[in-house]
Design a protein around this motif. Structure first.
Motif, PDB file in Angstrom:
ATOM      1  N   ALA A  65     -59.702   6.473  50.664  1.00  0.00           N
ATOM      2  CA  ALA A  65     -59.127   5.170  50.809  1.00  0.00           C
ATOM      3  C   ALA A  65     -60.234   4.060  50.529  1.00  0.00           C
ATOM      4  CB  ALA A  65     -58.426   4.965  51.926  1.00  0.00           C
ATOM      5  N   GLU A  66     -61.368   4.305  51.003  1.00  0.00           N
ATOM      6  CA  GLU A  66     -62.331   3.051  50.808  1.00  0.00           C
ATOM      7  C   GLU A  66     -63.620   3.861  49.929  1.00  0.00           C
ATOM      8  OE1 GLU A  66     -63.811   1.778  54.739  1.00  0.00           O
ATOM      9  OE2 GLU A  66     -61.686   1.633  55.324  1.00  0.00           O
ATOM     10  N   ASN A  67     -63.312   4.845  49.052  1.00  0.00           N
ATOM     11  CA  ASN A  67     -64.048   5.208  47.964  1.00  0.00           C
ATOM     12  C   ASN A  67     -65.339   5.796  48.705  1.00  0.00           C
ATOM     13  OD1 ASN A  67     -62.614   4.478  45.772  1.00  0.00           O
ATOM     14  ND2 ASN A  67     -63.213   2.398  46.015  1.00  0.00           N
ATOM     15  N   GLY A  68     -65.303   6.538  49.808  1.00  0.00           N
ATOM     16  CA  GLY A  68     -66.306   7.230  50.417  1.00  0.00           C
ATOM     17  C   GLY A  68     -66.841   8.257  49.661  1.00  0.00           C
ATOM     18  N   LYS A  69     -68.108   8.661  49.988  1.00  0.00           N
ATOM     19  CA  LYS A  69     -68.771   9.747  49.444  1.00  0.00           C
ATOM     20  C   LYS A  69     -68.204  10.997  49.865  1.00  0.00           C
ATOM     21  CE  LYS A  69     -72.131   6.913  47.522  1.00  0.00           C
ATOM     22  NZ  LYS A  69     -72.084   6.845  45.845  1.00  0.00           N
ATOM     23  N   PRO A  70     -68.359  12.080  48.998  1.00  0.00           N
ATOM     24  CA  PRO A  70     -67.876  13.495  49.535  1.00  0.00           C
ATOM     25  C   PRO A  70     -68.387  13.821  50.542  1.00  0.00           C
ATOM     26  CG  PRO A  70     -68.150  13.381  47.068  1.00  0.00           C
ATOM     27  CD  PRO A  70     -68.671  11.923  47.606  1.00  0.00           C
ATOM     28  N   PHE A  71     -67.553  14.449  51.461  1.00  0.00           N
ATOM     29  CA  PHE A  71     -68.110  14.975  52.671  1.00  0.00           C
ATOM     30  C   PHE A  71     -68.774  13.880  53.627  1.00  0.00           C
ATOM     31  CE2 PHE A  71     -67.965  18.432  49.567  1.00  0.00           C
ATOM     32  CZ  PHE A  71     -66.769  19.087  50.187  1.00  0.00           C
ATOM     33  N   ALA A  72     -68.786  12.770  53.394  1.00  0.00           N
ATOM     34  CA  ALA A  72     -69.621  11.730  54.309  1.00  0.00           C
ATOM     35  C   ALA A  72     -68.656  11.375  55.695  1.00  0.00           C
ATOM     36  CB  ALA A  72     -69.931  10.495  53.710  1.00  0.00           C
ATOM     37  N   GLY A  73     -67.513  11.677  55.738  1.00  0.00           N
ATOM     38  CA  GLY A  73     -66.677  11.395  57.058  1.00  0.00           C
ATOM     39  C   GLY A  73     -65.976   9.991  56.655  1.00  0.00           C
ATOM     40  N   GLY A  74     -65.667   9.700  58.111  1.00  0.00           N
ATOM     41  CA  GLY A  74     -65.081   8.143  58.174  1.00  0.00           C
ATOM     42  C   GLY A  74     -63.543   8.418  57.934  1.00  0.00           C
ATOM     43  N   TYR A  75     -62.901   9.556  57.697  1.00  0.00           N
ATOM     44  CA  TYR A  75     -61.489   9.576  57.295  1.00  0.00           C
ATOM     45  C   TYR A  75     -60.824   9.585  58.771  1.00  0.00           C
ATOM     46  CZ  TYR A  75     -57.000  11.710  56.108  1.00  0.00           C
ATOM     47  OH  TYR A  75     -55.645  12.001  55.979  1.00  0.00           O
ATOM     48  N   ALA A  76     -59.673   8.680  59.063  1.00  0.00           N
ATOM     49  CA  ALA A  76     -59.125   8.801  60.089  1.00  0.00           C
ATOM     50  C   ALA A  76     -57.715   9.850  60.232  1.00  0.00           C
ATOM     51  CB  ALA A  76     -58.385   7.431  60.570  1.00  0.00           C
ATOM     52  N   VAL A  77     -58.136  10.840  60.915  1.00  0.00           N
ATOM     53  CA  VAL A  77     -57.207  11.928  61.094  1.00  0.00           C
ATOM     54  C   VAL A  77     -56.160  11.615  62.523  1.00  0.00           C
ATOM     55  CG1 VAL A  77     -56.628  14.406  61.868  1.00  0.00           C
ATOM     56  CG2 VAL A  77     -58.773  13.785  60.809  1.00  0.00           C
ATOM     57  N   SER A  78     -54.867  11.116  62.001  1.00  0.00           N
ATOM     58  CA  SER A  78     -54.034  10.496  63.076  1.00  0.00           C
ATOM     59  C   SER A  78     -53.635  11.593  64.150  1.00  0.00           C
ATOM     60  CB  SER A  78     -52.736   9.794  62.424  1.00  0.00           C
ATOM     61  OG  SER A  78     -52.974   8.985  61.653  1.00  0.00           O
ATOM     62  N   SER A  79     -53.556  11.239  65.298  1.00  0.00           N
ATOM     63  CA  SER A  79     -53.481  12.277  66.126  1.00  0.00           C
ATOM     64  C   SER A  79     -52.501  11.257  67.306  1.00  0.00           C
ATOM     65  CB  SER A  79     -54.419  12.949  67.217  1.00  0.00           C
ATOM     66  OG  SER A  79     -55.066  12.003  68.032  1.00  0.00           O
ATOM     67  N   PRO A  80     -51.660  12.009  68.145  1.00  0.00           N
ATOM     68  CA  PRO A  80     -50.706  11.188  69.139  1.00  0.00           C
ATOM     69  C   PRO A  80     -51.462  10.430  70.314  1.00  0.00           C
ATOM     70  CG  PRO A  80     -49.988  13.458  68.961  1.00  0.00           C
ATOM     71  CD  PRO A  80     -51.265  13.319  68.144  1.00  0.00           C
ATOM     72  N   LEU A  81     -52.833  10.934  70.319  1.00  0.00           N
ATOM     73  CA  LEU A  81     -53.568  10.170  71.382  1.00  0.00           C
ATOM     74  C   LEU A  81     -54.632   9.094  70.822  1.00  0.00           C
ATOM     75  CD1 LEU A  81     -54.840  13.457  73.035  1.00  0.00           C
ATOM     76  CD2 LEU A  81     -52.887  12.125  73.673  1.00  0.00           C
ATOM     77  N   GLY A  82     -54.520   9.001  69.710  1.00  0.00           N
ATOM     78  CA  GLY A  82     -55.324   7.947  68.803  1.00  0.00           C
ATOM     79  C   GLY A  82     -55.841   8.410  67.448  1.00  0.00           C
ATOM     80  N   ASP A  83     -56.458   7.722  66.695  1.00  0.00           N
ATOM     81  CA  ASP A  83     -57.148   8.172  65.589  1.00  0.00           C
ATOM     82  C   ASP A  83     -58.753   8.776  65.873  1.00  0.00           C
ATOM     83  OD1 ASP A  83     -55.359   7.133  64.029  1.00  0.00           O
ATOM     84  OD2 ASP A  83     -56.230   5.325  63.240  1.00  0.00           O
ATOM     85  N   ILE A  84     -58.701  10.004  65.140  1.00  0.00           N
ATOM     86  CA  ILE A  84     -59.993  10.723  65.286  1.00  0.00           C
ATOM     87  C   ILE A  84     -60.645  10.708  63.872  1.00  0.00           C
ATOM     88  CG2 ILE A  84     -61.128  12.822  65.818  1.00  0.00           C
ATOM     89  CD1 ILE A  84     -58.591  13.465  67.671  1.00  0.00           C
ATOM     90  N   TYR A  85     -61.724  10.119  64.017  1.00  0.00           N
ATOM     91  CA  TYR A  85     -62.681   9.857  62.668  1.00  0.00           C
ATOM     92  C   TYR A  85     -63.409  11.108  62.236  1.00  0.00           C
ATOM     93  CZ  TYR A  85     -61.020   5.180  62.534  1.00  0.00           C
ATOM     94  OH  TYR A  85     -60.146   4.136  62.677  1.00  0.00           O
ATOM     95  N   SER A  86     -63.372  11.544  61.091  1.00  0.00           N
ATOM     96  CA  SER A  86     -64.100  12.920  60.827  1.00  0.00           C
ATOM     97  C   SER A  86     -65.598  12.409  60.619  1.00  0.00           C
ATOM     98  CB  SER A  86     -63.759  13.437  59.568  1.00  0.00           C
ATOM     99  OG  SER A  86     -63.910  12.453  58.358  1.00  0.00           O
ATOM    100  N   SER A  87     -66.340  13.390  60.869  1.00  0.00           N
ATOM    101  CA  SER A  87     -67.850  13.218  60.692  1.00  0.00           C
ATOM    102  C   SER A  87     -68.592  13.722  59.389  1.00  0.00           C
ATOM    103  CB  SER A  87     -68.556  14.319  61.773  1.00  0.00           C
ATOM    104  OG  SER A  87     -68.266  15.702  61.417  1.00  0.00           O
TER     105      SER A  87
END
Length: 482
Positions: free
Chosen positions: A59-81
C-alpha cells in the motif's frame, strides 16, 4: 460467565509469565560459505508460504520483504518485520538455527516471542530441508533493506507483554515437523503438507476459541479474519465446498474467480495474487486433493450450498418512475441505492459483466452465505487482486472511498436488497452488523475481558501473597508445637 472466568484465570497465568525474564539469545554472525540450502527452491517455498504478502507493505510501495504491513487482529494491528538480510534492521545476522526457531517456535534471535499473526503454529511443521532452502533464499537472493521500521506493534496491556506467549505456546503450539500418512497417496501427502504447513490455511479458515487458539475439532470450518470471514472449506455440501469439483478448486486457487460460484476478495485475493497463481499445476492439484478430503463440518444455519442461491432480477422493475436519482440524499431504499452505486458494474439484473470481471451477484458464495461479513466487507473495503496482467478491482465505499463513502444504514440496505433478490433470503442485515465489520469484525471474549485483566491480576497477586503468608505462619506454628 464460565468463559469469562477462564479468561481471567488464564490472564492471571499470563501475569506470572510476564514476570519471567526474557532469555536473550546470542545473535550469531552469518557465514555465507556455510549455507548449503538451495536458494532457487527456497524462493518457490517462500511463494508457497505467501511470505511476501505479509512482509511487504504494498500500500505504501514498500520494498520486498521489508515489513511494515499491518496484519489485522482482534487485539489490534500487528506489523510485520523486515526479513531481508539487513544486519541492522532485518535477519542478516541470523544463524540457520535461529531462523529455524523463528519458524518452528515463534522465537526471535534476541529471545523475544512472536505473536501468532506470524503463522509459526503452521510453519512448525516445515521439514529441515525446506527451512534450509528458505534460509538460503532469504540470506543470499533477497536484497537487504537497511531502513528503520516506521510502524511498531502496540497492543493493549497485557497483550503487549510478549513473554505471555510462553503460556499461549504451551497451550496451542503443537511442535512439528510434518509426518506423512503412509496409508495415503503421495499427492495427498504433498497437499496436506502444503495446506497444513507452508500455505498455513488453518490459521485463517479455522475458528478460534476464547484464548485465540485454533479449535482443532473445527479444522477449516471457517473463522473471522478481521473485517472479512474466511469461509468453511471442508467437504460439507451446504456450509463448505463439498459441491466443488477438483478442477473447480484448482481454477479458483489459480485465478481467484470461479464463474457461478465465487471470487476472491480481502486476504484471499492477496493469497491468489502473491501465492496460488504462481504455483505449479501439480501442487494446485495436490492442494485440491487434500482439501476435498477434509471431513465435512456443518457448523452454520446454511440450508443449501452457498453458490446455489438467487436468480436474475431487474432492479428497474422496482424503480421506474418512483425515485429521483440525484446527490441530495434522496436515495433511501435498497433498490435505489443498488441502482445508483452497484448496477453500473454488476448490471441491473445482478448478472455481472459477460466475462465476469464484475461477478454475478446470484450463484455467488458471498451473497449465499449465512454469514454476510464478506458481502459487507467487499463494499466497505473494495476488492483488489491481480492475476497475470489483469487487475480485478472494485472501489471501496468506506471512509476513504475514491467514489463516495456510504454510511452503515446505506450499506445495510444495499446488502439486504442484494440478499433478498440475488442471495440467501433468510439473512437479515442491520446497520449494527455493518458497523461491526467497519470496526474490524467481532471482538473476541479475550478482548472484552481485557479491562478486567489488570484488576484480576492484582486480586490474584493479593490472593497468592495471602496464601504465602498463611503458609509461612502455618508452618511456623506447626514447628513451634513440635
Amino acid at each position: 460467565m464460565k468463559k469469562l472466568s477462564q479468561s481471567l484465570l488464564l490472564a492471571l497465568s499470563f501475569s506470572f509469565a510476564t514476570m519471567l525474564p526474557t532469555i536473550a539469545m546470542a545473535t550469531g554472525e552469518r557465514d555465507l560459505s556455510t549455507i548449503t540450502g538451495d536458494a532457487k527452491r527456497g524462493e518457490y517455498l517462500s511463494i508457497l508460504g505467501d511470505c511476501q504478502a505479509c512482509h511487504t507493505n504494498f500500500a505504501e510501495n514498500g520494498k520486498p520483504f521489508a515489513g511494515g504491513y499491518a496484519v489485522s487482529s482482534p487485539l489490534g494491528d500487528i506489523y510485520s518485520s523486515n526479513i531481508t538480510p539487513s544486519k541492522e534492521y532485518g535477519i542478516g545476522n541470523y544463524t540457520l538455527a535461529q531462523f529455524r526457531d523463528v519458524l518452528r517456535k515463534g522465537i526471535r534471535a534476541d529471545g523475544e516471542y512472536l505473536y501468532p499473526a506470524m503463522p509459526y503454529t503452521a510453519y512448525t511443521q516445515l521439514q529441515d530441508e525446506d527451512i534450509a532452502d528458505l534460509y538460503a533464499y532469504f540470506m543470499t537472493a533477497v536484497t537487504p533493506v537497511d531502513i528503520a521500521p516506521t510502524y511498531h506493534t502496540d497492543l493493549p496491556f497485557p497483550f503487549d507483554k510478549r513473554s505471555m506467549m510462553i503460556v499461549w505456546n504451551g497451550l496451542f503450539l503443537d511442535p512439528g515437523p510434518f509426518k506423512p500418512d503412509p496409508s495415503a497417496s503421495e499427492e495427498w501427502n504433498r497437499g496436506a503438507y502444503i495446506v497444513e504447513a507452508l500455505a498455513h490455511c488453518s490459521t485463517c479458515h479455522t475458528p478460534r476459541d476464547v484464548m485465540m487458539g485454533e479449535k482443532k475439532d473445527q479444522y477449516l470450518a471457517g473463522g473471522a479474519l478481521g473485517s472479512w470471514y474466511a469461509p468453511n472449506i471442508t467437504s460439507s455440501i451446504n456450509a463448505g465446498i463439498g459441491n466443488w469439483s477438483q478442477e473447480d478448486l484448482v481454477t479458483y486457487l489459480r485465478e481467484g474467480l470461479l464463474e457461478g460460484k465465487a471470487q476472491a476478495g480481502g486476504p484471499m485475493a492477496e493469497a491468489v495474487s502473491d501465492s496460488f497463481q504462481h504455483l505449479r499445476s501439480e501442487d494446485l492439484q495436490a492442494i485440491a486433493t487434500y482439501i476435498r478430503s477434509v471431513k465435512p463440518i456443518d457448523n452454520s444455519e446454511q440450508k443449501a450450498p452457498r453458490d446455489s442461491y438467487g436468480a436474475p432480477f431487474d432492479v428497474d422493475l422496482l424503480l421506474r418512475g418512483t425515485e429521483p436519482v440525484d446527490a441530495n440524499h434522496t436515495l433511501k431504499s435498497g433498490e435505489s441505492l443498488y441502482s445508483a452505486y452497484c448496477s453500473s458494474c454488476h448490471q441491473n439484473d445482478g448478472s455481472g459483466t459477460p466475462e465476469q470481471f464484475y461477478p454475478s451477484l446470484y450463484h455467488n458464495t458471498a451473497t449465499g452465505d449465512y454469514n454476510p461479513s464478506n458481502a459487507i466487507a467487499a463494499i466497505l473495503n473494495g476488492v483488489d487482486r491481480k492475476v497475470g496482467e489483469t487487475r480485478y478491482y472494485m472501489p471501496n465505499f468506506g471512509v476513504n472511498s475514491p467514489t463516495q463513502a456510504l454510511d452503515d444504514t446505506q450499506i445495510a440496505r444495499i446488502v439486504q436488497f442484494v440478499y433478498e433478490k440475488y442471495g440467501n433470503q433468510s439473512v437479515k442485515i442491520t446497520p449494527e452488523m455493518v458497523r461491526e465489520v467497519r470496526l474490524g469484525g467481532p471482538a473476541p471474549l479475550l478482548l472484552k475481558a481485557q479491562p478486567f485483566m489488570l484488576p484480576g491480576m492484582a486480586i490474584g497477586g493479593v490472593i497468592l501473597l495471602l496464601l504465602i503468608i498463611w503458609g509461612v505462619v502455618h508452618f511456623r506454628r506447626k514447628g513451634a508445637r513440635t
